[in-house]
Design a protein around this motif. Structure first.
Motif, PDB file in Angstrom:
ATOM      1  N   SER A  12     -14.592  20.097  50.593  1.00 28.50           N
ATOM      2  CA  SER A  12     -15.157  20.598  51.833  1.00 28.50           C
ATOM      3  C   SER A  12     -15.697  22.020  51.644  1.00 28.50           C
ATOM      4  N   TYR A  13     -14.957  22.820  50.887  1.00 31.86           N
ATOM      5  CA  TYR A  13     -15.433  24.181  50.579  1.00 31.86           C
ATOM      6  C   TYR A  13     -16.727  24.122  49.754  1.00 31.86           C
ATOM      7  N   ASP A  14     -16.758  23.200  48.782  1.00 30.99           N
ATOM      8  CA  ASP A  14     -17.990  23.031  48.005  1.00 30.99           C
ATOM      9  C   ASP A  14     -19.176  22.767  48.932  1.00 30.99           C
ATOM     10  N   ARG A  15     -18.967  21.870  49.906  1.00 31.15           N
ATOM     11  CA  ARG A  15     -20.047  21.530  50.848  1.00 31.15           C
ATOM     12  C   ARG A  15     -20.479  22.748  51.657  1.00 31.15           C
ATOM     13  N   ILE A  16     -19.499  23.522  52.127  1.00 29.16           N
ATOM     14  CA  ILE A  16     -19.836  24.720  52.906  1.00 29.16           C
ATOM     15  C   ILE A  16     -20.706  25.658  52.072  1.00 29.16           C
ATOM     16  N   PHE A  17     -20.293  25.897  50.824  1.00 25.42           N
ATOM     17  CA  PHE A  17     -21.057  26.831  49.991  1.00 25.42           C
ATOM     18  C   PHE A  17     -22.413  26.245  49.591  1.00 25.42           C
ATOM     19  N   ARG A  18     -22.477  24.923  49.403  1.00 26.37           N
ATOM     20  CA  ARG A  18     -23.785  24.319  49.119  1.00 26.37           C
ATOM     21  C   ARG A  18     -24.711  24.478  50.314  1.00 26.37           C
ATOM     22  N   ARG A  19     -24.160  24.311  51.516  1.00 17.50           N
ATOM     23  CA  ARG A  19     -25.019  24.433  52.703  1.00 17.50           C
ATOM     24  C   ARG A  19     -25.478  25.879  52.917  1.00 17.50           C
ATOM     25  N   ILE A  20     -24.660  26.835  52.544  1.00 22.17           N
ATOM     26  CA  ILE A  20     -25.107  28.235  52.617  1.00 22.17           C
ATOM     27  C   ILE A  20     -26.227  28.460  51.615  1.00 22.17           C
ATOM     28  N   GLY A  21     -26.103  27.781  50.475  1.00 22.43           N
ATOM     29  CA  GLY A  21     -27.253  27.720  49.580  1.00 22.43           C
ATOM     30  C   GLY A  21     -27.340  28.788  48.507  1.00 22.43           C
ATOM     31  N   ILE A  22     -26.308  29.588  48.331  1.00 20.05           N
ATOM     32  CA  ILE A  22     -26.307  30.597  47.266  1.00 20.05           C
ATOM     33  C   ILE A  22     -25.423  30.088  46.135  1.00 20.05           C
ATOM     34  N   ASP A  23     -25.853  30.323  44.891  1.00 13.47           N
ATOM     35  CA  ASP A  23     -25.033  29.931  43.745  1.00 13.47           C
ATOM     36  C   ASP A  23     -23.626  30.504  43.850  1.00 13.47           C
ATOM     37  N   TYR A  61     -13.291  30.926  44.984  1.00  8.82           N
ATOM     38  CA  TYR A  61     -14.746  30.771  45.087  1.00  8.82           C
ATOM     39  C   TYR A  61     -15.357  32.164  45.020  1.00  8.82           C
ATOM     40  N   HIS A  62     -16.339  32.310  44.156  1.00  9.76           N
ATOM     41  CA  HIS A  62     -16.946  33.632  43.960  1.00  9.76           C
ATOM     42  C   HIS A  62     -18.459  33.584  44.044  1.00  9.76           C
ATOM     43  N   TYR A  63     -19.024  34.662  44.598  1.00  5.49           N
ATOM     44  CA  TYR A  63     -20.440  34.957  44.396  1.00  5.49           C
ATOM     45  C   TYR A  63     -20.518  36.009  43.304  1.00  5.49           C
ATOM     46  N   LYS A  64     -21.432  35.812  42.360  1.00  8.69           N
ATOM     47  CA  LYS A  64     -21.608  36.821  41.317  1.00  8.69           C
ATOM     48  C   LYS A  64     -22.365  38.020  41.875  1.00  8.69           C
ATOM     49  N   ILE A 119     -17.472  38.412  43.697  1.00 11.02           N
ATOM     50  CA  ILE A 119     -16.895  38.717  44.998  1.00 11.02           C
ATOM     51  C   ILE A 119     -16.157  37.467  45.448  1.00 11.02           C
ATOM     52  N   GLU A 120     -14.866  37.577  45.663  1.00  9.34           N
ATOM     53  CA  GLU A 120     -14.095  36.410  46.091  1.00  9.34           C
ATOM     54  C   GLU A 120     -14.389  36.122  47.556  1.00  9.34           C
ATOM     55  N   VAL A 121     -14.888  34.922  47.841  1.00 13.21           N
ATOM     56  CA  VAL A 121     -15.224  34.571  49.229  1.00 13.21           C
ATOM     57  C   VAL A 121     -14.352  33.434  49.763  1.00 13.21           C
ATOM     58  N   GLY A 122     -13.619  32.774  48.878  1.00 16.42           N
ATOM     59  CA  GLY A 122     -12.714  31.719  49.320  1.00 16.42           C
ATOM     60  C   GLY A 122     -11.583  31.589  48.339  1.00 16.42           C
ATOM     61  N   HIS A 123     -10.436  31.109  48.810  1.00 22.16           N
ATOM     62  CA  HIS A 123      -9.300  30.937  47.906  1.00 22.16           C
ATOM     63  C   HIS A 123      -8.448  29.785  48.426  1.00 22.16           C
ATOM     64  N   THR A 124      -8.136  28.848  47.546  1.00 15.15           N
ATOM     65  CA  THR A 124      -7.289  27.713  47.930  1.00 15.15           C
ATOM     66  C   THR A 124      -5.997  27.762  47.116  1.00 15.15           C
TER      67      THR A 124
END
Lengths: 448, 448
Positions: free
Chosen positions: B193-204, B223-226, B268-273
């Motif tokens: 579900s987190y993968d889907r959220i980040f895919r929909r935001i659309g940034i690597d 989950y990180h943004y570089k 930048i850490e944006v999510g953590h499970t």
């Protein structure tokens, strides 16, 4: 069908909590009917005195109220912002409120020894925000900023559940004008918006001349629901209909016409509007540029709506001792469907027909009730038991798949809790009935 | 036309705040590009170190992110609740965290000397909620409860604007299962579900094996943004593609395949499970009834998404030094319309035709962009100046009423900031173009 599962009662996180009548220790905390019903029906749960968990049904209702308020705030040009919860205590020192309300303030220090307040309201923050900007031009006024956030108050004695807690959800709006006259115009406009919100909720309310208390200012009005657990005393004149909080008027006679025939009611304050003038803007130096290009002090108004308190108050007013009732526009679900008991003749008749799912979808779609229809799929229980539970939970419309679903033509049984009527309707008639009953609460129905 | 007024730029509360280059004192607080751009463009404003006001554009973006997350949480059966911000400190004592993380905890006492924490996360509260219920049956598991609320942390050194503040908006979910195997299954489902959220935001983004830190437990992913301002170091193996936080892996070689050819990035850490197992449920006695009717300890997972941090991080990654860029799905407005300069030939041509208003309405309606279209009605400024400002503000689509609106057939100029293309289109073609460009971000487009 994962989404659908959310709307099956067997999957809903609704931990009921029946407090035994002889459990004196726990019961003494329960000081209002709404609090007891919301606890018993798994809508809220107490975490500690004055602090509550909102469970899924509570969140759904709160989100409906939030949407309603957002809609009405936008109609009058309200712009949504968020102030931080932590407000620098120095700002409250400057306005003098750090001292006057300090016993109710939660104060906290960060590791650098800086003092903050867990804000119970944001007049200081709003004034300081405006003061920190390059002064805006008179052309951009009035400005109406609002937020919907948690507020905090260190209550001596939290009570009545959501009505007097340590944390509560508020809508607070701050208006900024060039002079007192236009500020009064803005004030009246926002009061009208409050009238619309309360009309759409649909419960009788009274608007009374208010007591400014710690807030101060030029003028104030309170919105009240009448209820026995109300902590305010409201005077209404039998002659001229003037209403005021008795803290303002006294209890003897009407301050408007002098008449001594007055009614006194107890009220729950659910909204409060203040025409503040310069009380906060002046000490905090919140200014604008007037039409001569010179800085001038902003005239402020402040407008509060207690959202979590409204939720409890409407339940307090509408419910019986045994059964909760919701205003239709705030009910967590609008419709509940009761499929037949497993193993019954009716269940055998519709087995594998997909009747329940297709009915669910049809109601959702044709009545515009996305996320608003619940199926009580606990078919190990009789229809009768589930019907009583549905009534206790106050779902406005109960659709029962009863004896007449084996007939031809098939008829659904629908119970309307507001009118107390039960009808037997074909699928088409059911849709038309629901649509007509629901339409008066749709988002744009009340644009007057 | 009151509603429309909200969407006229001249009425929008967007106080720009250009910090002069030589204002050393103020600038040293500004430690990231996103922070500077969001301040300069009136999206946020600092109230005190680590505490920010969200202004109308910031709130709009945050609300879009909230809706996106709500949608995805519901798809996996997440049930929305709200835990109180104030958590009894005793619960944190029981799990040992009062001691281990105390320097970052805001602690507060009420007037009865009871200690609370301004919760930075709610594992204790969630466990205690479950423990306080009559144990739920294994049949009702897994249970996935989530909330979207403000969290608090007494940062030693708040920095990077919204990325490391004292108050921040989080989505936190807590899952409860019967055993570790099903808990792992739930964990994987929520990660998807987190993968889907980040895919929909659309940034690597990168998903890496995480460091459990103060949380503990069996397993964790981040989950990180570089980005250069990232505070975490991420290792990625060039051979097997394994990724981990270097706090887990070290920086020398791949812990999965032993390969020494690795890349190190800042993230930048944006999510953590976290798969937590019994770490919180056991000391707090959160149990369920197993299939023998006996109480058993619940197996927990915890899942965080930093919503306000995501907002800042995507701006950090996408923007240039001069111009902000938004992921299309999070842009406060999707389309901005630039009417001609007052007094220009173009303005004279369309004067009194209602062209601007009807174009606004048509885009709103036919492209399903309610509340998403803005008119820059500051027609005292040239088209050129307003176009540059629109670009700086990063509105994904800029519709200019330029030279070709005096031609027959009339053509609109549309600039797509993502593709950097400018087209001249008839009204119908404009609608089709916008619809096709926007469709990939609609709410149900990514149901895989």
């Amino acid at each position: 069908m994962v989404i659908r599962n959310l709307h099956r009662l067997s999957r809903l996180f609704q931990p009921v909590s029946v407090v035994p009548k002889n459990a004196e220790v726990k019961r003494h905390d329960i000081t209002s009917k709404s609090q007891r019903l919301m606890l018993e029906l798994g809508i809220i749960r107490q975490a500690s005195p004055g602090c509550f968990h909102f469970l899924p049904l509570g969140v759904k209702s709160l989100e409906k109220l939030t949407r309603l308020v957002d809609e009405e705030m936008k109609k009058i040009g309200g712009q949504k912002i968020i102030f931080p919860t932590l407000t620098n205590a120095k700002l409250w020192e400057k306005t003098g409120r750090l001292e006057t309300v300090s016993s109710e303030l939660f104060q906290i220090k960060d590791r650098h020894d800086q003092s903050y307040i867990l804000s119970p309201t944001h007049e200081e923050a709003a004034s300081n925000l405006l003061a920190s900007l390059a002064p805006i031009s008179y052309k951009h006024l009035p400005l109406k900023l609002y937020q919907i956030t948690s507020k905090y108050r260190d209550e001596m004695k939290p009570r009545f559940g959501l009505m007097r807690g340590k944390q509560f959800l508020m809508k607070d709006m701050y208006s900024f004008d060039t002079d007192l006259e236009t500020a009064k115009h803005t004030y009246d406009e926002i009061c009208k918006s409050y009238d619309r919100i309360f009309r759409r909720i649909g419960i009788d309310f009274v608007k009374v001349v208010g007591c400014s208390g710690h807030m101060g200012g030029e003028l104030s009005h309170e919105y009240h629901y009448k209820a026995d657990v109300g902590e305010d005393k409201i005077l209404t004149c039998n002659k001229c209909n003037y209403s005021a909080n008795t803290e303002v008027s006294g209890e003897e006679k009407c301050p408007n016409c002098g008449n001594t025939s007055v009614k006194i009611h107890l009220g729950i304050e659910v909204g409060h509007t203040f025409l503040l003038g310069e009380k906060y803007s002046k000490p905090l130096n919140a200014t604008f540029l007037n039409n001569h290009g010179k800085p001038d002090v902003l005239q402020m108004g402040s407008y509060g709506l207690g959202l979590s308190r409204i939720l409890a108050a409407v339940i307090e007013v509408m419910s019986s001792e045994q059964e909760i009732r919701w205003p239709q526009i705030l009910s967590p679900y609008s419709v509940i469907i009761l499929p037949p008991k497993s193993g019954s003749k009716e269940e055998t008749h519709i087995k594998d027909s997909g009747l329940v799912d297709s009915l669910y979808e049809k109601i959702e779609t044709t009545c515009n009730l996305q996320d608003n229809v619940l199926i009580d799929d606990r078919t190990n229980f009789t229809i009768g038991r589930r019907f009583l539970e549905a009534k206790k939970n106050g779902y406005p419309f109960i659709v029962t798949l009863g004896k007449k679903i084996v007939e031809n033509p098939l008829l659904y049984e629908i119970t309307n809790l507001k009118t107390n009527e039960t009808l037997f309707l074909s699928e088409n008639d059911l849709m038309n009935y629901l649509r007509s009953q629901l339409s008066s609460f749709s988002s744009d129905s009340d644009n007057k």
